[in-house]
Design a protein around this motif. Sequence first.
Motif: not given
Length: 442
Positions: A238-240, A247-248, A268, A319-322, A324, A326
Amino acid sequence: MDGWLGAWTGGRRAVHLGNVADFNEQFFAPGMDAAQRARRLRQAHHYAGMASCYSPEPALVVLPGEVEQGWIDWLARELEWGPVELYSGIAPDRTLARALAERPALAARIATGGLPVLPWGRTAAQGEGAGLAAVRRYESKAAAHGLFTALAPAHPGIVVPRQERPGSPRRAARRLTARASRGLTTVLKSPHGVGGYGTVVVTPREVFAAGGGRALLRRLAGAELLPPGGDLLLEEYVDGGRADRLRDLTFDAVIGDDGRVHPVGVGEMAVDGTRYQGVTVGPGVVPPGAAATAEGFGLAVGERLAAEGHRGWYDVDFVTDRERRLAPTEINLRLTGPAIALVLRARLDQIRGPGHLVRTLDALPLGARISQEALHDHLDRLRPPCARLGVTVLPLVATAGHEPEPTVGLALAARGVEALDAGQALIGAGNHALGRMFEALR
């Protein structure tokens, strides 16, 4: 007492068991040799120092490694604890359960004291049954992924990364090479792992530089980043994007004896590659939208865990992606580093008023290998300048100062992120200076 504190301890003081190694041992890969097993147990025994803060106020703490009373006294002063019985050094080279079996008087003291008994995680020592079966099932990253996939359609803002289980190391190597040929970064996961062990992100360049998937898997097992010869999961990366915050994330909750799920909070996490380093919790750390998404999904996970018999603490990591969104990555049916931060925040809010932020730093490098006594003096010298910044220093892991790469685990508490950042920088500089001090003595 309502809420998670009532579900966790009933508002009473508790017995804390540092059985981190016992919990982890349940999931060791069959191919792990004796030397690696011993290293994993030793690392877990260090982390068991977190046991001092499983609940807002301990009455009795049992630790496998030798911990000096001064560390408990420090915490007791800052957190306004009553007297705490400390039993440490009882299992330096084995699990806590095996050590307690040879100390019937202490085992009876724990069992008959009439206080809640809180382990790091459930093992056979706490009894077989549905609760332990749920732990063994959903600590698996494959089973957790299946649950995430089933629940996600009802939760906007949640996206579940694709996962495959090739079934053998040879097929995993072929699939890894094939994915790299398509330009895809892959997250390799052992079905079980803690603190980042057993999880590695590999890029196409790394696969081909190693000479292909099979050679890379052998190299990762040799470096003890993946278990040797074990089953592997291949998961979509998953690309953040380039964001350096949020991110985490993690969501924590407690399932009471009646099966009700009680949210505790979100945090966080600080993650270096795939290795967990610490967490920050408190007001404003996670924006309301992301916090609500994490909580809504995390509670749905908890309801399923409760239905299958789990009781006690659990968390869901993301984790969050581009965009946002989850992406849930794992479930931990046990205490974790973020759990300790959330407990500390609750205690400080109780005794000093609301509004605390807490940051745990699990393995801050030290500039030199030093004894517990010298480490205590070192941190005590840093305490006043931290206090002038509005930062309270709480020692958590004090036994790793003689490892080849010496570290210390701390929690910092303050009323704002800027103060936490300043306190962390001050302590980091002080730890680094230890090396120069010892160089000057040569």
